[in-house]
Write an enzyme that holds these catalytic residues in place. Structure first.
Site, PDB file in Angstrom:
ATOM      1  N   LYS A  42       0.818  -1.223   0.000  1.00 24.95           N
ATOM      2  CA  LYS A  42       0.000   0.000   0.000  1.00 24.95           C
ATOM      3  C   LYS A  42       0.849   1.268   0.000  1.00 24.95           C
ATOM      4  O   LYS A  42       2.034   1.257   0.320  1.00 24.95           O
ATOM      5  CB  LYS A  42      -0.999  -0.032   1.163  1.00 24.95           C
ATOM      6  N   ARG A  82      -3.447 -10.131   5.053  1.00 22.21           N
ATOM      7  CA  ARG A  82      -3.875 -10.270   3.653  1.00 22.21           C
ATOM      8  C   ARG A  82      -2.731  -9.743   2.798  1.00 22.21           C
ATOM      9  O   ARG A  82      -2.417  -8.557   2.871  1.00 22.21           O
ATOM     10  CB  ARG A  82      -5.154  -9.453   3.441  1.00 22.21           C
TER      11      ARG A  82
HETATM   12  N1  HH2 Z   1      -7.330  -4.036   0.953  1.00 24.22           N
HETATM   13  C1  HH2 Z   1      -7.651  -4.092  -0.349  1.00 24.22           C
HETATM   14  C2  HH2 Z   1      -8.734  -4.869  -0.790  1.00 24.22           C
HETATM   15  N2  HH2 Z   1      -9.450  -5.605   0.074  1.00 24.22           N
HETATM   16  N3  HH2 Z   1      -9.858  -6.342   2.275  1.00 24.22           N
HETATM   17  C3  HH2 Z   1      -9.555  -6.318   3.587  1.00 24.22           C
HETATM   18  N4  HH2 Z   1     -10.262  -7.053   4.463  1.00 24.22           N
HETATM   19  N5  HH2 Z   1      -8.517  -5.550   4.078  1.00 24.22           N
HETATM   20  C4  HH2 Z   1      -7.756  -4.781   3.258  1.00 24.22           C
HETATM   21  O1  HH2 Z   1      -6.849  -4.082   3.759  1.00 24.22           O
HETATM   22  C5  HH2 Z   1      -8.056  -4.779   1.851  1.00 24.22           C
HETATM   23  C6  HH2 Z   1      -9.130  -5.592   1.403  1.00 24.22           C
HETATM   24  C7  HH2 Z   1      -6.853  -3.307  -1.340  1.00 24.22           C
HETATM   25  O2  HH2 Z   1      -5.816  -4.083  -1.874  1.00 24.22           O
HETATM   26  P1  HH2 Z   1      -5.835  -4.802  -3.314  1.00 24.22           P
HETATM   27  O3  HH2 Z   1      -6.887  -5.846  -3.350  1.00 24.22           O
HETATM   28  O4  HH2 Z   1      -4.490  -5.310  -3.594  1.00 24.22           O
HETATM   29  O5  HH2 Z   1      -6.111  -3.645  -4.330  1.00 24.22           O
HETATM   30  P2  HH2 Z   1      -7.378  -3.238  -5.172  1.00 24.22           P
HETATM   31  O6  HH2 Z   1      -8.436  -2.822  -4.217  1.00 24.22           O
HETATM   32  O7  HH2 Z   1      -6.896  -2.101  -6.036  1.00 24.22           O
HETATM   33  O8  HH2 Z   1      -7.825  -4.432  -5.975  1.00 24.22           O
END
Ligand code: HH2
Length: 345
Positions: free
Chosen positions: A278, A312
């Protein structure tokens, strides 16, 4: 002194677990103004937060997790064209399954499949589009990796229900089940859920987020979400809580939340933390998103030291190494013969 504050409703009993509704950070701030009076109390809260809160086993589909034995690693499978770190890489079913297999071989305990990017500034995705992205991938991963629990990262009730029919076992809702229809769907499906804290919505959440006390406010808003869940029929024992790192929080808010993560244990639910790749890690290290694996692993290690039951992550091997080192150090017994529990042979 603690008793006086308890009398004011600072502590609330729920079963045999005491829930502190005001965080230690609030007291810490007060203690600066009123050092002599409040300092012992902040130390008491620190000790309380450091207590091993013994969480009951947590069932997710084919696996029951005993978080007292160690944290679980959730590997991320994003089937989106626009996720901030891996968008467009696993958009075919074959690529997503191959990636899922790699994550599990590297030590992921469960997988989180997402079809909508929630990065800052992202636009919402139509239900039909999200369904087309996630359902075939969940079906294929469930067939290829039958013993692996699957989570679906969605805030839409229809996606949640179709995903569970396709083989998902956990609903990961970054909006914290604030939509009543989503909450009712999770209850009807009878699956566990992750309730994440987010202020606002992804498109606008990073426009100058303001908190007077980020830890107290996140704690309080998560507690409210848990109580809404309980009222609707979703017991706390089936919920993971998540402070929502990067969701409506500045770099400093994220860092402070991680510093005081132990306060979240007082909600009486396992804590899930997602720091992986992040932007706040980029702000600390100066590294671009593709070079944040080391920073991500360090933050996952800190989260686990602060009591996280699940992290995660995108970079599973690096996270596994970091957690193995944390565990080895935290349980080290070799301080010499004076420290030995059993006499040396
Ligand atoms: N962060 C993201 C997405 N889902 N779910 C939980 N429970 N906690 C988190 O911190 C979280 C999440 C964002 O990360 P990512 O899936 O890599 O990115 P994007 O939302 O751009 O797909």
């Amino acid at each position: 002194m603690l008793a006086e504050l308890v009398g004011d409703g600072w502590l609330g009993g729920r079963g045999d677990a005491a829930v502190v509704r005001w965080s230690a950070s609030l007291l810490e701030r007060w203690s600066e103004a009123d050092a002599v009076e409040v300092r012992p109390l902040t130390q008491a809260f620190d000790r309380l937060a450091a207590l091993e809160v013994r969480l009951p086993p947590f069932e997710i589909g084919p696996r029951t997790f005993d978080f007292s034995q160690g944290p679980a690693v959730m590997g991320v499978v994003n089937v989106t064209p626009d996720s901030f770190s891996d968008g467009g890489r696993y958009t075919t079913v074959e690529a997503a399954v191959a990636h899922a297999q790699l994550l599990v071989a590297a030590g992921a305990d469960l997988l989180d499949v997402g079809g909508e990017s929630t990065r800052p500034g992202a636009d919402p995705v139509e239900t039909e589009v999200e369904l087309r992205r996630v359902v075939p991938v969940i079906e294929a991963i469930a067939a290829a990796l039958p013993g692996v629990p699957l989570s679906v990262d969605t805030s839409k009730p229809l996606v949640a229900s179709r995903a569970v029919a396709a083989g998902a076992h956990l609903i990961n809702d970054v909006t914290g089940l604030r939509d009543q229809a989503m909450l009712q769907m999770v209850v009807a499906l009878g699956v566990p859920a992750c309730v994440m804290h987010m202020r606002g919505e992804p498109r606008t959440m990073q426009r100058e987020p303001v908190y007077e006390d980020v830890v107290s406010e996140v704690l309080d808003e998560l507690e409210q979400a848990l109580m809404r869940g309980e009222a609707a029929g979703l017991p706390r024992s089936r919920v993971l809580v998540d402070p929502g790192i990067g969701f409506g929080k500045s770099v400093d808010h994220n860092l402070f939340l991680l510093r005081r993560l132990a306060d979240l244990k007082l909600l009486g639910a396992p804590v899930l933390v997602g720091t992986s790749r992040k932007a706040f890690l980029g702000a600390v290290t100066g590294r671009p998103v593709e070079a944040r694996a080391g920073a991500s692993a360090a933050s996952a290690a800190m989260a686990v030291l602060g009591g996280a039951s699940m992290v995660r992550v995108h970079d599973v091997p690096q996270t596994r190494d970091a957690l193995a080192v944390v565990r080895a150090i935290a349980t080290a017994q070799g301080g010499g013969s004076r420290f030995s529990v059993t006499s040396a042979a």
